[in-house]
Write an enzyme that holds these catalytic residues in place. Structure first.
Site, PDB file in Angstrom:
ATOM      1  N   ARG A  22      49.922  71.318 -28.009  1.00 15.03           N
ATOM      2  CA  ARG A  22      49.337  70.078 -28.550  1.00 15.03           C
ATOM      3  C   ARG A  22      49.580  69.874 -30.041  1.00 15.03           C
ATOM      4  O   ARG A  22      48.948  69.038 -30.681  1.00 15.03           O
ATOM      5  CB  ARG A  22      47.830  70.066 -28.253  1.00 15.03           C
ATOM      6  CG  ARG A  22      47.619  69.713 -26.799  1.00 15.03           C
ATOM      7  CD  ARG A  22      46.188  69.585 -26.388  1.00 15.03           C
ATOM      8  NE  ARG A  22      45.332  68.825 -27.251  1.00 15.03           N
ATOM      9  CZ  ARG A  22      45.355  67.494 -27.390  1.00 15.03           C
ATOM     10  NH1 ARG A  22      46.234  66.772 -26.715  1.00 15.03           N
ATOM     11  NH2 ARG A  22      44.495  66.893 -28.189  1.00 15.03           N
ATOM     12  N   ARG A  43      40.477  61.849 -19.720  1.00 14.17           N
ATOM     13  CA  ARG A  43      39.719  63.008 -20.187  1.00 14.17           C
ATOM     14  C   ARG A  43      38.238  62.704 -20.020  1.00 14.17           C
ATOM     15  O   ARG A  43      37.802  61.594 -20.341  1.00 14.17           O
ATOM     16  CB  ARG A  43      40.049  63.244 -21.662  1.00 14.17           C
ATOM     17  CG  ARG A  43      39.507  64.525 -22.221  1.00 14.17           C
ATOM     18  CD  ARG A  43      39.735  64.607 -23.719  1.00 14.17           C
ATOM     19  NE  ARG A  43      38.612  64.041 -24.436  1.00 14.17           N
ATOM     20  CZ  ARG A  43      38.316  64.312 -25.717  1.00 14.17           C
ATOM     21  NH1 ARG A  43      39.103  65.104 -26.416  1.00 14.17           N
ATOM     22  NH2 ARG A  43      37.269  63.768 -26.309  1.00 14.17           N
ATOM     23  N   TRP A  84      33.020  74.067 -34.109  1.00 12.77           N
ATOM     24  CA  TRP A  84      32.771  72.670 -33.687  1.00 12.77           C
ATOM     25  C   TRP A  84      33.872  72.197 -32.768  1.00 12.77           C
ATOM     26  O   TRP A  84      35.011  72.452 -32.921  1.00 12.77           O
ATOM     27  CB  TRP A  84      32.672  71.726 -34.904  1.00 12.77           C
ATOM     28  CG  TRP A  84      32.452  70.331 -34.387  1.00 12.77           C
ATOM     29  CD1 TRP A  84      31.308  69.841 -33.818  1.00 12.77           C
ATOM     30  CD2 TRP A  84      33.410  69.267 -34.342  1.00 12.77           C
ATOM     31  NE1 TRP A  84      31.482  68.538 -33.427  1.00 12.77           N
ATOM     32  CE2 TRP A  84      32.774  68.166 -33.727  1.00 12.77           C
ATOM     33  CE3 TRP A  84      34.752  69.148 -34.735  1.00 12.77           C
ATOM     34  CZ2 TRP A  84      33.424  66.951 -33.509  1.00 12.77           C
ATOM     35  CZ3 TRP A  84      35.398  67.947 -34.531  1.00 12.77           C
ATOM     36  CH2 TRP A  84      34.741  66.859 -33.922  1.00 12.77           C
ATOM     37  N   GLU A 120      48.235  62.065 -25.774  1.00 14.95           N
ATOM     38  CA  GLU A 120      46.860  61.595 -25.985  1.00 14.95           C
ATOM     39  C   GLU A 120      46.903  60.226 -26.662  1.00 14.95           C
ATOM     40  O   GLU A 120      47.706  59.979 -27.559  1.00 14.95           O
ATOM     41  CB  GLU A 120      46.103  62.589 -26.876  1.00 14.95           C
ATOM     42  CG  GLU A 120      44.643  62.223 -27.092  1.00 14.95           C
ATOM     43  CD  GLU A 120      43.890  63.260 -27.931  1.00 14.95           C
ATOM     44  OE1 GLU A 120      44.552  64.079 -28.603  1.00 14.95           O
ATOM     45  OE2 GLU A 120      42.646  63.238 -27.901  1.00 14.95           O
ATOM     46  N   GLU A 139      46.123  71.522 -31.265  1.00 12.73           N
ATOM     47  CA  GLU A 139      45.913  70.380 -32.170  1.00 12.73           C
ATOM     48  C   GLU A 139      45.570  70.811 -33.592  1.00 12.73           C
ATOM     49  O   GLU A 139      45.809  70.054 -34.530  1.00 12.73           O
ATOM     50  CB  GLU A 139      44.849  69.421 -31.614  1.00 12.73           C
ATOM     51  CG  GLU A 139      43.452  69.999 -31.586  1.00 12.73           C
ATOM     52  CD  GLU A 139      42.444  69.050 -30.970  1.00 12.73           C
ATOM     53  OE1 GLU A 139      42.711  68.531 -29.888  1.00 12.73           O
ATOM     54  OE2 GLU A 139      41.392  68.829 -31.584  1.00 12.73           O
ATOM     55  N   HIS A 191      37.101  72.293 -26.768  1.00  6.79           N
ATOM     56  CA  HIS A 191      36.984  72.208 -28.230  1.00  6.79           C
ATOM     57  C   HIS A 191      36.585  73.535 -28.854  1.00  6.79           C
ATOM     58  O   HIS A 191      35.663  73.613 -29.674  1.00  6.79           O
ATOM     59  CB  HIS A 191      36.015  71.088 -28.624  1.00  6.79           C
ATOM     60  CG  HIS A 191      36.505  70.237 -29.751  1.00  6.79           C
ATOM     61  ND1 HIS A 191      35.960  70.276 -31.004  1.00  6.79           N
ATOM     62  CD2 HIS A 191      37.504  69.338 -29.824  1.00  6.79           C
ATOM     63  CE1 HIS A 191      36.591  69.420 -31.795  1.00  6.79           C
ATOM     64  NE2 HIS A 191      37.549  68.847 -31.101  1.00  6.79           N
ATOM     65  N   ASP A 216      38.195  68.755 -22.555  1.00  7.78           N
ATOM     66  CA  ASP A 216      38.380  69.444 -23.839  1.00  7.78           C
ATOM     67  C   ASP A 216      37.180  70.346 -24.105  1.00  7.78           C
ATOM     68  O   ASP A 216      36.048  69.861 -24.236  1.00  7.78           O
ATOM     69  CB  ASP A 216      38.522  68.397 -24.961  1.00  7.78           C
ATOM     70  CG  ASP A 216      39.038  68.987 -26.257  1.00  7.78           C
ATOM     71  OD1 ASP A 216      39.055  70.230 -26.397  1.00  7.78           O
ATOM     72  OD2 ASP A 216      39.434  68.192 -27.144  1.00  7.78           O
TER      73      ASP A 216
HETATM   74  O1  EZ4 Z   1      38.211  66.395 -32.429  1.00 13.27           O
HETATM   75  O2  EZ4 Z   1      41.034  64.815 -33.943  1.00 13.27           O
HETATM   76  O3  EZ4 Z   1      41.588  66.255 -28.336  1.00 13.27           O
HETATM   77  N1  EZ4 Z   1      41.205  65.666 -29.295  1.00 13.27           N
HETATM   78  C1  EZ4 Z   1      40.361  66.169 -30.194  1.00 13.27           C
HETATM   79  C2  EZ4 Z   1      40.036  65.259 -31.355  1.00 13.27           C
HETATM   80  C3  EZ4 Z   1      39.547  66.028 -32.589  1.00 13.27           C
HETATM   81  C4  EZ4 Z   1      39.683  65.154 -33.799  1.00 13.27           C
HETATM   82  C5  EZ4 Z   1      39.198  65.832 -35.070  1.00 13.27           C
HETATM   83  O4  EZ4 Z   1      39.502  65.040 -36.187  1.00 13.27           O
HETATM   84  O5  EZ4 Z   1      39.891  67.269 -30.049  1.00 13.27           O
HETATM   85  O6  EZ4 Z   1      39.092  64.318 -30.938  1.00 13.27           O
HETATM   86 CO    CO Z   2      41.039  68.364 -28.593  1.00  9.28          CO
END
Ligand code: EZ4
Ligand code: CO
Length: 402
Positions: free
Chosen positions: A283, A148, A402, A339, A262, A212, A210
């Site tokens: 995920r 990644r 975030w 991961e 996630e 995010h 990612d």
């Molecule tokens: O930001 O688990 O793909 N992995 C992620 C992680 C998350 C953290 C937050 O606690 O996005 O790094």
């Molecule tokens: Co992530």
């Protein structure tokens, strides 16, 4: 009949905060479950201690499905990360116990092996592109087949996914740190650095990225389209997924594969994403989505729609979770990737055993159950240390995802 005699909630901070549930049966068999929810640890600890442990005492530890249903339906209030992490910890501890009683690793109870090795991806990062490229070279030298790539966006303070030192931990301050975000700057920078990664290293490895949760669906569509030539293994969390149907818009525009889940906690949170084939990898993790029992249910649904697994596995999931995830990964037909981030040495002082890493892959423990031991004496050296994840603000000061 064996019964559950004791259930302890263990909170420690060996390298980072972990909450662990340890269940002991009247036959003296113990099982471990991970109850860690990064930045909200004590909420799950209290949920377990105050509202779940009293219900476990005296129950038959072999009744895993019944206990899952009892805690899920019996709690009345459903879903959500705190509830589903607490239920997961109980579920995983009971699978650990079942394996130990049977004298078999958990994957044998899930139908046995479908594969020998579990391909993982590692997290390469750098404050700038040059540092990122050097880091990718390091991961390749260490044998990773999937990497990644994340780097800081010029002009923005703080970045998601950029490691400081040897361990990546975003929850690093006693109050939330603030990072800045600009979608315009990200979109004009990220496709270009991903192209540079391919120019330098070629196409002979899997490249992941990612986002995010930072883009709107139409922005994510543009991003996905622009990076098609880079052939990402996946773009992760391109947009927040509370609105599952919003992924239809992204799908209409790009063939870049999508991974989501996630922060999601139940089969209902990903139902539309899966059944409408809006994603390629799910995920959801063993610790934040109701344990082995529920994650298996999600992954079985996913298999019907050719959606593969890509379990969340940063270090805020403990070695107990990594072992549980690896037991699922070796057994299911629709495994995609796992991961993986190396744990801090302090973490491995407390959590001993579990899967081993070699040549870009994890190898499952052959010990009965999950094969992880929690060392109380070592844990006593690392008291809980409250830490928060950062928050992100746009350049005008307003809060962003975030
Ligand atoms: O930001 O688990 O793909 N992995 C992620 C992680 C998350 C953290 C937050 O606690 O996005 O790094
Ligand atoms: Co992530």
């Amino acid at each position: 009949m064996s019964t559950i005699e004791k259930a302890e909630v263990l909170v420690s901070s060996p390298g980072r905060n972990y909450v662990t549930l340890r269940i002991t049966t009247s036959d003296g068999v113990t099982g471990l479950g991970d109850a860690t929810l990064n930045g909200r640890e004590l909420a799950v600890a209290s949920y377990l201690r105050d509202h779940v442990v009293p219900l476990l005492i005296g129950r038959d530890p072999s009744r895993i499905e019944d206990t899952w249903q009892y805690l899920y339906r019996g709690g009345y209030w459903r879903r959500g990360p705190v509830t589903m992490t607490a239920i997961a910890a109980v579920d995983v501890a009971l699978w650990d116990i079942k394996g130990k009683v049977a004298g078999l690793p958990v994957y044998q109870l899930l139908g046995g092996r479908s594969r020998d090795a579990v391909m993982v991806y590692g997290h390469a990062s750098g404050v700038d592109v040059e540092e990122l490229l050097n880091d990718i070279a390091r991961f390749q030298d260490a044998g990773y087949q999937a990497i990644r790539a994340q780097t800081g966006v010029p002009g923005l303070a703080g970045s998601y996914g950029v490691r400081k030192g040897s361990v990546y931990e975003p929850a690093a301050t006693s109050l939330p740190a603030e990072q800045s975000w600009s979608t315009e700057r990200y979109l004009s920078f990220a496709p270009d650095y991903l192209r540079q990664v391919r120019e330098r290293f070629g196409f002979n490895f899997h490249l992941l990225h990612d986002i995010h949760h930072r883009l709107t669906p139409i922005e994510a569509a543009r991003f996905g389209k622009e990076v098609e030539e880079v052939r990402l293994f996946w773009m992760e969390d391109p947009t927040p997924a509370e609105n599952q149907e919003s992924f239809r818009l992204i799908r209409q525009h790009t063939t870049t594969p999508i991974a989501v889940g996630e922060v999601l906690n139940s089969i209902w949170d990903v139902q539309q994403l899966i059944t409408e084939q809006l994603i390629d990898y799910v995920r959801t993790s063993v610790s934040h989505s109701g344990g082995i029992t529920h994650l298996r249910r999600i992954l079985d649904l996913a298999a019907l729609y050719q959606v593969r697994s890509g379990s969340h596995g940063p270090t805020d999931l403990s070695p107990v979770s990594l072992s549980a995830a690896t037991n699922i990964d070796v057994s299911i037909p629709n495994f995609g990737i796992q991961e993986y981030m190396a744990f801090a040495p302090e973490t491995l002082n407390v959590f001993q055993g579990g899967p081993t890493f070699r040549d870009g892959a994890l190898y499952v423990s052959e010990e009965p159950g999950l094969g992880v031991f929690y060392d109380d004496r070592a844990a006593a050296r690392y008291p809980y240390d409250p830490k928060y994840l950062p928050v992100a603000r746009r350049l005008d000061g307003s809060v962003h995802d975030w």
